[in-house]
Design a protein around this motif. Sequence first.
Motif, PDB file in Angstrom:
ATOM      1  N   ALA A  26       0.838  -1.199   0.000  1.00  8.16           N
ATOM      2  CA  ALA A  26       0.000   0.000   0.000  1.00  8.16           C
ATOM      3  C   ALA A  26       0.872   1.249   0.000  1.00  8.16           C
ATOM      4  O   ALA A  26       1.936   1.277   0.602  1.00  8.16           O
ATOM      5  CB  ALA A  26      -0.896  -0.001   1.227  1.00  8.16           C
ATOM      6  N   LYS A  78      -7.970  -0.588  -7.447  1.00  7.26           N
ATOM      7  CA  LYS A  78      -7.401  -0.284  -6.125  1.00  7.26           C
ATOM      8  C   LYS A  78      -7.382   1.230  -5.918  1.00  7.26           C
ATOM      9  O   LYS A  78      -7.021   1.972  -6.835  1.00  7.26           O
ATOM     10  CB  LYS A  78      -5.968  -0.833  -6.030  1.00  7.26           C
ATOM     11  CG  LYS A  78      -5.912  -2.342  -5.827  1.00  7.26           C
ATOM     12  CD  LYS A  78      -4.487  -2.855  -5.887  1.00  7.26           C
ATOM     13  CE  LYS A  78      -3.718  -2.670  -4.605  1.00  7.26           C
ATOM     14  NZ  LYS A  78      -4.229  -3.521  -3.507  1.00  7.26           N
ATOM     15  N   GLN A  81      -6.486   4.591  -3.074  1.00  8.76           N
ATOM     16  CA  GLN A  81      -5.743   5.037  -1.899  1.00  8.76           C
ATOM     17  C   GLN A  81      -6.257   6.415  -1.480  1.00  8.76           C
ATOM     18  O   GLN A  81      -6.426   7.309  -2.313  1.00  8.76           O
ATOM     19  CB  GLN A  81      -4.253   5.135  -2.258  1.00  8.76           C
ATOM     20  CG  GLN A  81      -3.362   5.619  -1.149  1.00  8.76           C
ATOM     21  CD  GLN A  81      -3.108   4.542  -0.108  1.00  8.76           C
ATOM     22  OE1 GLN A  81      -3.018   3.367  -0.438  1.00  8.76           O
ATOM     23  NE2 GLN A  81      -3.008   4.942   1.147  1.00  8.76           N
ATOM     24  N   ARG A 127     -11.997   3.046   5.394  1.00  7.17           N
ATOM     25  CA  ARG A 127     -10.632   2.527   5.176  1.00  7.17           C
ATOM     26  C   ARG A 127      -9.798   3.524   4.362  1.00  7.17           C
ATOM     27  O   ARG A 127     -10.347   4.385   3.687  1.00  7.17           O
ATOM     28  CB  ARG A 127     -10.699   1.182   4.429  1.00  7.17           C
ATOM     29  CG  ARG A 127     -11.244   0.038   5.253  1.00  7.17           C
ATOM     30  CD  ARG A 127     -11.544  -1.192   4.400  1.00  7.17           C
ATOM     31  NE  ARG A 127     -12.703  -1.004   3.525  1.00  7.17           N
ATOM     32  CZ  ARG A 127     -13.088  -1.851   2.593  1.00  7.17           C
ATOM     33  NH1 ARG A 127     -12.415  -2.966   2.397  1.00  7.17           N
ATOM     34  NH2 ARG A 127     -14.155  -1.608   1.860  1.00  7.17           N
ATOM     35  N   ASP A 128      -8.484   3.379   4.424  1.00  8.80           N
ATOM     36  CA  ASP A 128      -7.597   4.261   3.649  1.00  8.80           C
ATOM     37  C   ASP A 128      -7.162   3.629   2.340  1.00  8.80           C
ATOM     38  O   ASP A 128      -6.635   4.307   1.462  1.00  8.80           O
ATOM     39  CB  ASP A 128      -6.343   4.610   4.471  1.00  8.80           C
ATOM     40  CG  ASP A 128      -6.698   5.523   5.639  1.00  8.80           C
ATOM     41  OD1 ASP A 128      -7.574   6.391   5.448  1.00  8.80           O
ATOM     42  OD2 ASP A 128      -6.127   5.354   6.735  1.00  8.80           O
ATOM     43  N   HIS A 129      -7.324   2.315   2.229  1.00  7.71           N
ATOM     44  CA  HIS A 129      -6.972   1.616   0.986  1.00  7.71           C
ATOM     45  C   HIS A 129      -8.115   0.646   0.686  1.00  7.71           C
ATOM     46  O   HIS A 129      -8.526  -0.115   1.545  1.00  7.71           O
ATOM     47  CB  HIS A 129      -5.652   0.850   1.154  1.00  7.71           C
ATOM     48  CG  HIS A 129      -5.122   0.296  -0.136  1.00  7.71           C
ATOM     49  ND1 HIS A 129      -4.179   0.964  -0.893  1.00  7.71           N
ATOM     50  CD2 HIS A 129      -5.425  -0.829  -0.823  1.00  7.71           C
ATOM     51  CE1 HIS A 129      -3.918   0.254  -1.982  1.00  7.71           C
ATOM     52  NE2 HIS A 129      -4.663  -0.849  -1.959  1.00  7.71           N
ATOM     53  N   VAL A 130      -8.658   0.723  -0.521  1.00  7.25           N
ATOM     54  CA  VAL A 130      -9.856  -0.056  -0.851  1.00  7.25           C
ATOM     55  C   VAL A 130      -9.688  -0.760  -2.188  1.00  7.25           C
ATOM     56  O   VAL A 130      -9.121  -0.189  -3.132  1.00  7.25           O
ATOM     57  CB  VAL A 130     -11.098   0.883  -0.922  1.00  7.25           C
ATOM     58  CG1 VAL A 130     -12.345   0.111  -1.315  1.00  7.25           C
ATOM     59  CG2 VAL A 130     -11.326   1.567   0.411  1.00  7.25           C
ATOM     60  N   THR A 144      -7.941  -4.413   3.394  1.00  8.69           N
ATOM     61  CA  THR A 144      -7.477  -3.328   2.519  1.00  8.69           C
ATOM     62  C   THR A 144      -6.696  -3.867   1.317  1.00  8.69           C
ATOM     63  O   THR A 144      -7.255  -4.072   0.254  1.00  8.69           O
ATOM     64  CB  THR A 144      -6.625  -2.330   3.325  1.00  8.69           C
ATOM     65  OG1 THR A 144      -5.578  -3.034   3.985  1.00  8.69           O
ATOM     66  CG2 THR A 144      -7.474  -1.592   4.356  1.00  8.69           C
ATOM     67  N   ASP A 145      -5.406  -4.148   1.495  1.00  8.01           N
ATOM     68  CA  ASP A 145      -4.574  -4.571   0.362  1.00  8.01           C
ATOM     69  C   ASP A 145      -4.434  -6.090   0.345  1.00  8.01           C
ATOM     70  O   ASP A 145      -3.667  -6.654   1.110  1.00  8.01           O
ATOM     71  CB  ASP A 145      -3.193  -3.897   0.493  1.00  8.01           C
ATOM     72  CG  ASP A 145      -2.246  -4.318  -0.617  1.00  8.01           C
ATOM     73  OD1 ASP A 145      -2.742  -4.710  -1.695  1.00  8.01           O
ATOM     74  OD2 ASP A 145      -1.026  -4.264  -0.410  1.00  8.01           O
TER      75      ASP A 145
END
Length: 377
Positions: free
Chosen positions: A11, A230, A232, A275-278, A314-315
């Motif tokens: 990420a 993806k 961020q 979330r911060d990363h999806v 997330t990742d």
Amino acid sequence: LSPPPEPRGAALPLNAAPSSPLPTAPAARRCSGAGGEAEADGSGRATPMLRHLLLKLRATGPVTVAEYMREALTNPGQGYYTRRGGIGESGDFITSPEISQVFGELIGIWYISEWIAAGKPKAFQLVELGPGRGTLADDVLRVFKQLASLLSKCDVSIHLVEVSPKLSEIQALVLTGGKVQLNPKDESAYMKGVSKTGIPIFWYRDIQDVPPGYSFYLAHEFFDALPIHKFQRTEKGWREVLVDIDPEVPDQLRFVLSPSSTPGTVNFIQPEETRDHVEVCPEAGVVIQRLACRIEKDGGAALVADYGHDGTKTDTFRGFRNHKLHDVLIAPGTADLTADVDFSYLRKMTQGRTATLGPIKQREFLKNMGIDLRLQV
């Protein structure tokens, strides 16, 4: 199935500037399992798929992770599934049906119990999405044969949705002994045959080609191979993670962030996202909507079994080659690419057309279905 290894830490840092490269975790290279063969296939000699992607990127600029996955897995000439599709001990990954026949048998019993609960309709179709080597369908068919007296007045047919010519050949061999005929182009099924137990089987390239009717759907490790986007979260809002050429190593790929928002960031990020990363798989949403519409209209049920989460991870994007983790950007077309399925997203995409249950752990489902007793037998 035991849970997969943790995905590689790839990420972007939260404060990454737009267009900054995604740092590759050094450990990812070490645990890639890319032995001498992968080196020859990867850094030493570009794979045909890598050459194709480099030409494309030079012409068009960075592509989404979804487009990268689609090319690497299903490109008609060099895609992983179209060319190789390495399921099994000699391949790149193994699935539950390849380990034990009990898995497929219990799923077959689940479908029959659903059929009884629905009042024993006069006909049903079993529709499997991405049937792999046909092992799961074969185990389900064995249960149908053992319970033939129960199903004697029911018209049962099998419908397989498969894009890989190589895998459909293997399925035909496993299920019919190779006795199949190719259908003319104007028919929806491209191939048909009769199972060793006398049940008609049809092959299709798209779920939309499967005829309407009361159906049971089966998607086992299908959704995890569909292309994901993806995203961020940055100080300037959501940015999409893209795949681009590494300027310092011209025949290698790297992750970058989109300099501004993309159609994906506008359409696929939910306003309530924390979330911060999806990772989002729009294609999975489309398939689920089609299933939900069909079940609402014609009746039936769908069983989705996959690595996944309920909107918390997330990742999870990773590659597998020779049963080991493999860097997703190295030697595309030679490794399986996968991402965990977001079941909360699938549930949302049914749009209330059908009842949705779960997700529950596979272990729990199998215990409820009596796996302990079956194993003793």
